[in-house]
Design an enzyme around this catalytic site. Structure first.
Site, PDB file in Angstrom:
ATOM      1  N   ARG A 115       1.005  -0.788   0.234  1.00 20.25           N
ATOM      2  CA  ARG A 115      -0.011  -0.026   0.335  1.00 20.25           C
ATOM      3  C   ARG A 115       0.850   1.187  -0.354  1.00 20.25           C
ATOM      4  O   ARG A 115       2.086   1.110   0.499  1.00 20.25           O
ATOM      5  CB  ARG A 115      -0.668  -0.551   1.292  1.00 20.25           C
ATOM      6  CG  ARG A 115      -1.884   1.415   0.907  1.00 20.25           C
ATOM      7  CD  ARG A 115      -2.836   0.925   0.634  1.00 20.25           C
ATOM      8  NE  ARG A 115      -4.318   1.512   1.323  1.00 20.25           N
ATOM      9  CZ  ARG A 115      -4.912   1.893   0.374  1.00 20.25           C
ATOM     10  NH1 ARG A 115      -5.399   1.516  -1.153  1.00 20.25           N
ATOM     11  NH2 ARG A 115      -6.581   2.828   1.005  1.00 20.25           N
ATOM     12  N   THR A 420      -9.733   0.182  -9.273  1.00 18.49           N
ATOM     13  CA  THR A 420      -8.610  -0.717  -8.477  1.00 18.49           C
ATOM     14  C   THR A 420      -8.888  -2.154  -9.393  1.00 18.49           C
ATOM     15  O   THR A 420     -10.283  -2.358 -11.171  1.00 18.49           O
ATOM     16  CB  THR A 420      -9.378  -0.949  -7.507  1.00 18.49           C
ATOM     17  OG1 THR A 420      -9.406   0.105  -6.608  1.00 18.49           O
ATOM     18  CG2 THR A 420      -8.731  -1.885  -6.630  1.00 18.49           C
ATOM     19  N   THR A 438      -3.596  -0.987  -6.770  1.00 20.58           N
ATOM     20  CA  THR A 438      -5.115   0.211  -7.295  1.00 20.58           C
ATOM     21  C   THR A 438      -4.417   1.565  -7.457  1.00 20.58           C
ATOM     22  O   THR A 438      -2.890   1.589  -6.705  1.00 20.58           O
ATOM     23  CB  THR A 438      -6.382   1.045  -5.758  1.00 20.58           C
ATOM     24  OG1 THR A 438      -7.167   1.101  -6.587  1.00 20.58           O
ATOM     25  CG2 THR A 438      -5.566   1.149  -4.912  1.00 20.58           C
ATOM     26  N   ASN A 440      -6.124   4.358  -6.546  1.00 21.77           N
ATOM     27  CA  ASN A 440      -6.868   4.936  -6.201  1.00 21.77           C
ATOM     28  C   ASN A 440      -8.754   4.975  -6.870  1.00 21.77           C
ATOM     29  O   ASN A 440      -9.049   4.074  -7.044  1.00 21.77           O
ATOM     30  CB  ASN A 440      -7.327   5.970  -5.225  1.00 21.77           C
ATOM     31  CG  ASN A 440      -8.455   6.208  -4.349  1.00 21.77           C
ATOM     32  OD1 ASN A 440      -9.450   5.292  -4.095  1.00 21.77           O
ATOM     33  ND2 ASN A 440      -8.739   7.801  -3.411  1.00 21.77           N
ATOM     34  N   ASP A 462      -8.832   8.503   1.060  1.00 27.04           N
ATOM     35  CA  ASP A 462      -8.776   6.955   1.375  1.00 27.04           C
ATOM     36  C   ASP A 462      -8.796   6.904   3.351  1.00 27.04           C
ATOM     37  O   ASP A 462      -9.053   6.536   4.193  1.00 27.04           O
ATOM     38  CB  ASP A 462      -8.400   5.709   1.244  1.00 27.04           C
ATOM     39  CG  ASP A 462      -8.602   4.590  -0.035  1.00 27.04           C
ATOM     40  OD1 ASP A 462      -9.812   5.055  -0.647  1.00 27.04           O
ATOM     41  OD2 ASP A 462      -7.749   4.183  -0.406  1.00 27.04           O
ATOM     42  N   SER A 491      -7.742   0.562   3.730  1.00 29.09           N
ATOM     43  CA  SER A 491      -8.277  -0.007   2.520  1.00 29.09           C
ATOM     44  C   SER A 491      -9.104  -1.127   2.527  1.00 29.09           C
ATOM     45  O   SER A 491     -10.124  -1.848   3.648  1.00 29.09           O
ATOM     46  CB  SER A 491      -7.139  -0.256   1.276  1.00 29.09           C
ATOM     47  OG  SER A 491      -7.472  -0.901   0.234  1.00 29.09           O
ATOM     48  N   SER A 492      -9.747  -1.436   1.388  1.00 34.97           N
ATOM     49  CA  SER A 492     -11.282  -2.311   1.454  1.00 34.97           C
ATOM     50  C   SER A 492     -10.647  -3.288   0.263  1.00 34.97           C
ATOM     51  O   SER A 492     -11.551  -3.837   0.195  1.00 34.97           O
ATOM     52  CB  SER A 492     -12.571  -1.502  -0.040  1.00 34.97           C
ATOM     53  OG  SER A 492     -12.790  -0.323   1.638  1.00 34.97           O
ATOM     54  N   GLY A 514     -13.577  -0.122  -4.711  1.00 31.72           N
ATOM     55  CA  GLY A 514     -14.197   0.828  -4.046  1.00 31.72           C
ATOM     56  C   GLY A 514     -14.638   0.253  -2.503  1.00 31.72           C
ATOM     57  O   GLY A 514     -13.921  -1.615  -2.336  1.00 31.72           O
TER      58      GLY A 514
END
Ligand code: GLY
Length: 613
Positions: A115, A420, A438, A440, A462, A491-492, A514
């Site tokens: 990330r 993503t 991703t 975003n 995010d 994050s998701s 998302g």
């Protein structure tokens, strides 16, 4: 003119593209093969062949080519992701980040967090006006959105740690280099995404992005050949030098130069607090302990913080496990057999079980907003949030009526996003990689590193920039997800692998979208494991999404009217049907009992599922 000696290991740039066209794109490799009913080895745990599913046919073809060359799932995942960095600039990109899950045929699963991180000079005050209010789109369309990219180090780490070593790293980069150097035909999805107002506004504001994607001021159209020589050169340096060739030297310098120039154009909102080459040099991926739970005899392995996906998935499955879903499923089947109008025709789920699902999602997202953040900065109480007492408490609180909570907070509906991308890989040895990456939002910040040919993310949106202020997905957060230097935003992303009885890999799955990543993965897992739907039916079925705030539930078109009516009238659910929206784009591989992989790329987008011949 760039000529790539690195393409030799895969038969040359042109050779590779030719075989891709001949083998894969002409449909000569079917997505699923018939089982041999007389095979005596039915019980062997390894799949009969490998498979790759990704959001672009050329990228899936790259992955299968690598498997055919003797690469394993990690090799194929790296090569597929690099190909996506060329052919899927909306999301598959060197300038972003993501998560990868490696689940070996035998042994311990492993997860990698690559990330993006917050540059050392950034602080929340840069995003606020004099009154302390968050300024419009600073975290989306300016250098303040850009986190230090993680993908180049993440992919290299995956190769180094779990690659088969039968192929050199350069061989995994070669197909991507060829695609960037020789060009590829723009597909209908890229052409469509470039026409969207939100992407167009951002990309047209950046001279380099405008030049690449809107030559002559018009978006690239379907069938035009997109050639990316600067990206080809960046990938060649990366192929030769590994991750170090991205985080120092010409590429790192180009990233910093680009951000300073973008800031100048915007009137110096970042000033001397911009991202530096030191930020890039300091970037480190993190090997994390995967989240592991059990659901009806299946071991569910997913991503832990700083992603919220794994926790939400495990919480919802655990909450639902206490409801009589099987009775409900059987009743729906009976009703369907009798042709009763209450049957949930295409969906399989009754209104009542859909209500339980919505309420379980609502509770998981409430925990997400309150407790989740980067575990290097905050103590995420995972054990508490997954403890049987807490799950029971959450389950008991679900009644027959919707329970949206006491607050009347409202936000604008989150924007549509396919920003993503996810890829799932299985090799014939039974190893799996589930990887989500991703930028975003679609095309990230829209800031293109001109001399290096890739877009930069806007991942810092995010973060929870101020209490109660929703991000672009309408998600709110708390102190746990506050922006701090060096911190990773929540994050998701939900890369997930399921092992049957904790043994062989039975499902490799993930999605973009998302927060709808979490609920899309959840719904497909439920449909496959509880409702015994085929992977294709489970992925095709209409989806819904509930994220605690806003309190209403969003639904794709296609839900039976009877289910919607019952949800509203009997269960008090506030529903918003969005007939034109698509929730997620699931890319998944299921290993069937006959050991054949069934690979499915969500028909909501233009990806491709490919199985080895
Ligand atoms: N940027 C979307 C996510 O990480 O969930």
């Amino acid at each position: 003119m760039v000529k790539s000696p690195l393409s030799d290991p895969v038969g040359g740039a042109h050779g590779w593209l030719r075989s891709a066209l001949l083998l894969g794109l002409l449909g000569l490799v079917p997505a699923c093969r018939a089982a041999d009913p007389f095979d005596q080895n039915e019980q062997l745990a390894t799949p009969r062949r490998g498979a790759v599913v990704a959001e672009h046919p050329l990228a899936a073809q790259v992955g299968v080519t690598i498997l055919n060359m003797g690469g394993n799932a990690a090799d194929a995942a790296v090569a597929t992701a690099l190909a996506l960095a060329v052919v899927y600039p909306q999301a598959g990109n060197l300038g972003g980040g993501g998560f990868a899950l490696w689940v070996p045929h035998e042994g311990q699963p492993w997860s990698l967090d690559f990330r993006e991180t917050t540059p050392a000079g950034y602080g929340t005050e840069l995003y606020l006006d004099a009154k302390g209010a968050v300024v419009g789109d600073r975290s989306l369309n300016t250098p303040l959105g850009v986190g230090v990219p993680g993908s180049p180090q993440g992919l290299f780490e995956l190769y180094k740690t779990h690659g088969s070593k039968s192929l050199r790293f350069a061989a995994l980069c070669a197909p991507a280099i060829a695609l960037a150097h020789d060009g590829f035909p723009v597909d209908s999805w890229l052409a469509r995404d470039l026409r969207k107002a939100s992407a167009k506004g951002r990309l047209m504001a950046d001279p380099a992005a405008r030049g690449l994607f809107y030559p002559g001021g018009e978006p690239l159209s379907e069938g035009e050949i997109l050639v990316q020589p600067a990206l080809a050169r960046t990938l060649e340096r990366y192929a030769r030098g590994g991750q170090a060739a991205f985080y120092s030297g010409p590429t790192a310098n180009a990233v910093v130069r680009t951000l300073i120039e973008a800031d100048k154009r915007l009137g110096h909102i970042v000033g001397d607090r911009h991202m530096t080459t030191q930020d890039l040099a300091d970037y480190r991926v993190q090997v994390r302990k995967p989240l592991v739970g059990w659901f009806r005899g299946h071991q569910v392995i997913s991503m832990g913080p700083p992603s919220s996906g794994g926790l939400a998935l495990l919480q919802v499955l655990a909450i639902l496990d206490g409801f009589p879903l099987d009775d409900d499923r059987n009743k729906v089947r009976r009703d369907q057999a009798l042709g009763l109008p209450a049957a949930a025709e295409a969906c399989g789920l009754s209104a009542r079980s859909t209500h339980w699902l919505v309420e379980a999602m609502r509770r998981a997202f409430a925990d997400r907003a309150q407790h989740l953040g980067d575990p290097d900065f905050v103590d995420v109480p995972l054990n508490k949030l997954l403890a049987p007492e807490w799950i029971a408490d959450r389950r008991i609180s679900i009644g027959e009526r919707s329970n949206p909570g006491v607050q009347a907070w409202r936000a604008a509906a989150p924007r549509e996003s396919f920003q993503t991308t996810h890829l799932s890989v299985l090799d014939k040895h039974g190893n799996a990689v589930s990887m989500t990456t991703t930028l975003n939002t679609s095309f990230g910040s829209g800031i293109l590193v001109a001399d290096a040919g890739f877009l930069l993310n806007n991942e810092l949106d995010d973060f929870s920039l101020a209490p109660g202020v929703p991000n672009t997905y309408g998600l709110i957060g708390a102190e746990a997800n506050r922006l701090l230097p060096g911190k990773r935003p929540l994050s998701s992303m939900t890369p997930t692998v399921i092992r049957e009885g904790g043994g062989r890999v039975s499902l490799v799955i993930g999605s973009p979208g998302g927060p709808r990543i979490i609920t899309a993965v959840m719904q497909v897992v439920l449909r496959v494991l509880v409702y015994e739907q085929s992977l294709e039916d489970a992925i095709t079925a209409p989806r819904l999404h509930q994220q605690w705030k806003p309190e209403w539930t969003r639904l794709e078109g296609g839900w039976p009217a009877s289910v919607l009516e019952t949800l509203e009238s009997q269960h008090g659910q506030e529903l918003r049907v969005e007939p034109k929206s698509k929730f997620g784009s699931v890319q998944a591989i299921q290993v069937l009992n006959n050991r054949e992989p069934a690979a499915v790329s969500d028909p909501r987008r233009g990806g491709r599922a490919m199985v080895q011949p």
